[in-house]
Write an enzyme that holds these catalytic residues in place. Sequence first.
Site, PDB file in Angstrom:
ATOM      1  N   GLU A  55       4.126   0.157   7.679  1.00 41.07           N
ATOM      2  CA  GLU A  55       3.020  -0.624   7.137  1.00 41.07           C
ATOM      3  C   GLU A  55       3.549  -1.472   5.989  1.00 41.07           C
ATOM      4  O   GLU A  55       3.915  -2.608   6.180  1.00 41.07           O
ATOM      5  CB  GLU A  55       1.885   0.308   6.688  1.00 41.07           C
ATOM      6  CG  GLU A  55       0.559  -0.389   6.525  1.00 41.07           C
ATOM      7  CD  GLU A  55      -0.603   0.597   6.485  1.00 41.07           C
ATOM      8  OE1 GLU A  55      -1.672   0.190   6.018  1.00 41.07           O
ATOM      9  OE2 GLU A  55      -0.442   1.750   6.924  1.00 41.07           O
ATOM     10  N   GLU A 107      -1.961   9.213  -1.186  1.00 43.16           N
ATOM     11  CA  GLU A 107      -3.029   8.471  -0.526  1.00 43.16           C
ATOM     12  C   GLU A 107      -4.287   9.322  -0.359  1.00 43.16           C
ATOM     13  O   GLU A 107      -5.398   8.815  -0.447  1.00 43.16           O
ATOM     14  CB  GLU A 107      -2.543   7.993   0.846  1.00 43.16           C
ATOM     15  CG  GLU A 107      -3.536   7.164   1.612  1.00 43.16           C
ATOM     16  CD  GLU A 107      -2.943   6.623   2.909  1.00 43.16           C
ATOM     17  OE1 GLU A 107      -3.523   5.688   3.469  1.00 43.16           O
ATOM     18  OE2 GLU A 107      -1.900   7.152   3.357  1.00 43.16           O
ATOM     19  N   ASP A 114      -6.360  -2.406  -2.507  1.00 46.38           N
ATOM     20  CA  ASP A 114      -5.485  -1.626  -3.376  1.00 46.38           C
ATOM     21  C   ASP A 114      -5.076  -2.436  -4.604  1.00 46.38           C
ATOM     22  O   ASP A 114      -5.038  -1.922  -5.727  1.00 46.38           O
ATOM     23  CB  ASP A 114      -4.225  -1.197  -2.613  1.00 46.38           C
ATOM     24  CG  ASP A 114      -4.530  -0.409  -1.347  1.00 46.38           C
ATOM     25  OD1 ASP A 114      -5.303  -0.904  -0.514  1.00 46.38           O
ATOM     26  OD2 ASP A 114      -3.985   0.697  -1.190  1.00 46.38           O
ATOM     27  N   ASP A 151       0.826  -1.209   0.000  1.00 47.97           N
ATOM     28  CA  ASP A 151       0.000   0.000   0.000  1.00 47.97           C
ATOM     29  C   ASP A 151       0.853   1.250   0.000  1.00 47.97           C
ATOM     30  O   ASP A 151       0.461   2.289  -0.517  1.00 47.97           O
ATOM     31  CB  ASP A 151      -0.926   0.006   1.213  1.00 47.97           C
ATOM     32  CG  ASP A 151      -0.150  -0.033   2.530  1.00 47.97           C
ATOM     33  OD1 ASP A 151       0.887  -0.713   2.586  1.00 47.97           O
ATOM     34  OD2 ASP A 151      -0.591   0.604   3.498  1.00 47.97           O
ATOM     35  N   HIS A 211       1.174   6.106  -2.874  1.00 47.44           N
ATOM     36  CA  HIS A 211       0.073   5.192  -2.597  1.00 47.44           C
ATOM     37  C   HIS A 211      -0.672   5.003  -3.919  1.00 47.44           C
ATOM     38  O   HIS A 211      -1.408   5.866  -4.342  1.00 47.44           O
ATOM     39  CB  HIS A 211      -0.849   5.844  -1.557  1.00 47.44           C
ATOM     40  CG  HIS A 211      -1.434   4.893  -0.580  1.00 47.44           C
ATOM     41  ND1 HIS A 211      -0.790   4.557   0.589  1.00 47.44           N
ATOM     42  CD2 HIS A 211      -2.600   4.213  -0.556  1.00 47.44           C
ATOM     43  CE1 HIS A 211      -1.547   3.734   1.298  1.00 47.44           C
ATOM     44  NE2 HIS A 211      -2.654   3.494   0.603  1.00 47.44           N
TER      45      HIS A 211
END
Length: 914
Positions: free
Chosen positions: A469, A748, A476, A463, A769
């Site tokens: 993360e 994002e 996604d 992501d 992202h």
Amino acid sequence: MLKLKTLTCEYRDFLLGTDLPHPRFSWKLTSDRNNTMQEFYQIQVSLSEKRFENSLLWDTGKNKSEQSIHLPYTGPDLNPGTRYYYRVRVWDNYGCETEWSNIHWFETGLMSSKNWQAKWITPDPNFFDLDSKPITVFRKPLQIEKKVLSARIYATSAGIYDIYLNNQKIGDDLFAPGWSSYKHRHQYQTYDITDMISPGEFVIGAMVADGWYKGELTWLSKRNIYGKERALLLQLHIVFEDGTEEVIVTDSTWKASTGPILLSEFYAGETYDARLEIRDYHNEDNSVWKKATICDLPFNQLVAQENWPTKVTEIITPIAVIKTPNGETVLDMGQNMVGRVRMDINIPAGEKIVLYHAEVLDKEGNFYTGNLRKAKQKVEYISNGNGPVSYAAHFTFQGFRYVKVEGIDTLSEQELLNSFVGEVIHTNMPRTGYFESSNELVNKLYNNILWGQRGNFIDVPTDCPQRDERLGWTGDAQIFIRTAAYNYQVAPFFTKWVRDLKSDQTSNGTVPFVVPDVLEDYISGMWGDYNYTSSAWGDAVTICPWTLYRTFGDERLLEEQYESMKAWIEYIRAQGANPYLWNTGFHFGDWLALDAEEDSYFGATPEHLVATAYYAYSTRIVRDAAQVLHIEEDVRKYDQLLSGIIQEFERTFISTDVKMIANTQTAHILPLVFNLIDGKVREQVAADLNQLIKENNYHLSTGFVGTPYLCIALSENGYHETALRLLLQESYPSWLFSVIQGATTIWEHWDGIKQDGSFWSDDMNSYNHYAYGAIGEWLYRYVAGIDLEEAGYRKIKIQPHISDYGLSSAKASLESPYGTILCSWERKEAIININVEIPVNSKAEILLKDISKDKLKVQTLTPGEENILVSDTLDGLVYLVGSGCYSFQLKTGDLPSNLYSAQTPTYLIHKYNL
């Protein structure tokens, strides 16, 4: 002339190390004649390159078939650790015959767990703390007495590893064995070291770091997810010129130690103390080296490498040195990239250089790391004083544009620029797609999409590549997979990932949010959904295999994943009292949509509308997959289920006055793109969507679910100009807003950096992202006009959407399984020129909208057959063509001023077969 252009085995020019018992061959052809089709092929496989015909193992003979992709080997059983040579020749519909292709090869790996003679080894816990940060180094001395004919290493690790032969790294792969669902599927690699080994003394060594296996993962700082031990498994097979063989394996005779890498993890970074380097592997200092011990790790989950390897793919030179208001020295790489920094330096012993990595500067121009959360992205190098060195981190990657440098105060700005470079790292997928237009901001957006894909395709589709993360979020991946398949050859990448998805799917059919799955205990506890799944995220289990089948023609993978796809549908069907609605459980809905309530991530579109729409979409996919696989009972079963879902969707989410019950953009988008409505209802919903966009001053308000399909829904239903207005919108919220703000990747959040320079919340604000980069699919399919009619682009749909609004030209090309597809158009004064290229062994339907025969001149640019079938349709002219290059010239003065109107939607195009 008919020529073989490329020849591959399982997508590779040369395939080293496969466990597949029936690897598949594909090839591409070129011809100087239009409408060229393959009529016959012949494949031969031999055990010898030099004595090819005398060592034939398998010969198809002259086989009548148009198939030129994914032809499986069906000869005698393949042996492990063996190289096989193959060649192909082809005949076409004009009676032309190619020469035999150049001889290519594929080589099998160990093929079975029973062929592993090596043992898993780990540092002896009596001498080493298994949870210590310094990485593990293993070694084994070798004495080679005879001339070597061939040598192969088969290796993997619990952790990530590099192998060395006499201090020289073997290969240029990074982060092997990659990240998979290790408990079910653990990749091993094959290395050809024949040219590196000869009679004499050698030391084979390996470094093993924690990596994904036992290193820190997720914002929860979870460790040891797959196991507590770093371990190595290695088997060296040597065949000597005299015909004898030797196998050297990892066992208790190997030694283990630590070295200069004191820390190396994905989030934290790396600490390297050059004073601890092991200069001489031959000198076995017993105070440093201790016996390794055998550990009890399994073999039955080992599979040969499936994905493209991860490598350094590009070198970037910093464009500037910045002195920030806080007095920091910062390198600007000019591009938000993923990878590492290499430094070429010469500093005294004991001195230290520290690098910190960040994506953006704050509005005052200072180095900003707030959005990294707990990820440090720190690389530290301590010198041993032994002269100039070239150093880059070994077992970590960072997401960054800016690098803060500490520890060098004496270098000039130019010396700093000369001392550091950025090494771009990602899965080494071949580039297949190209797009450009007359608008430079759109071109920059497209470039940002490419960089977003590169930065987030590091063995799994992550992501984001910078914060704590970096996980394989399923939502996604399914959103972006079609764009990804235009940009790069992603078949091996996603083949590996969907197999992991299938492995992590639960027994009741649910699909986790992330694959490989590392979040189950957290998510189920946080949101109270112990089924741990969501619509649109779990639907990756159907959408991804189906997209791979459609774009690469991979029917074998579709068959392999089919039961997994069905299990997802049957899980949904079992939820709640109504088998035709999904109105139970947790759902992300239209995640991060701008119409969400304040301080909420969940968009305003009803989550059960989203869930039921995706339920229908996945059911349609499973029905169509059953049709491809000739499972007629399932075709009928899922067709009936789909009809029930569509009826229930319309009854539940569309009012009696033909209005969606939710007045959001996404609520209108999904029934249009998933074909849940038709006729007057479809016309009304499309018109209402168009009106919503207009009322919002041509701005979007969609999130993760609606955004990928927004422009598709408009263009497909007669509102292409509205879609173009959205694309070209420069003010927030829009795709170009981030471009104007200086973005070099996809954000994002639409307002990751606000107009006043402030930031969206640090909690979740990635500047790399890729999800909203799914607009790339629309650029290829609708703006440039390259789409598919049959799987693998066996039949191609060419339909450039040419409007007199915004763009004066567009061009795209795609290296399809059959060859290069190209479509370009340019409006210049009163003329529109369109050029199309179709590869050999493919056919195409070219639609020129709102055009009649007397308005068009057709010119074939390659000699040969020119029998082109032309049909007038409600939408315009449809040309049914074979391979070749075609040029169309339109006089715009004879055409309607608005080429695209709501009254002639493109879904009414008639279908013809050659």
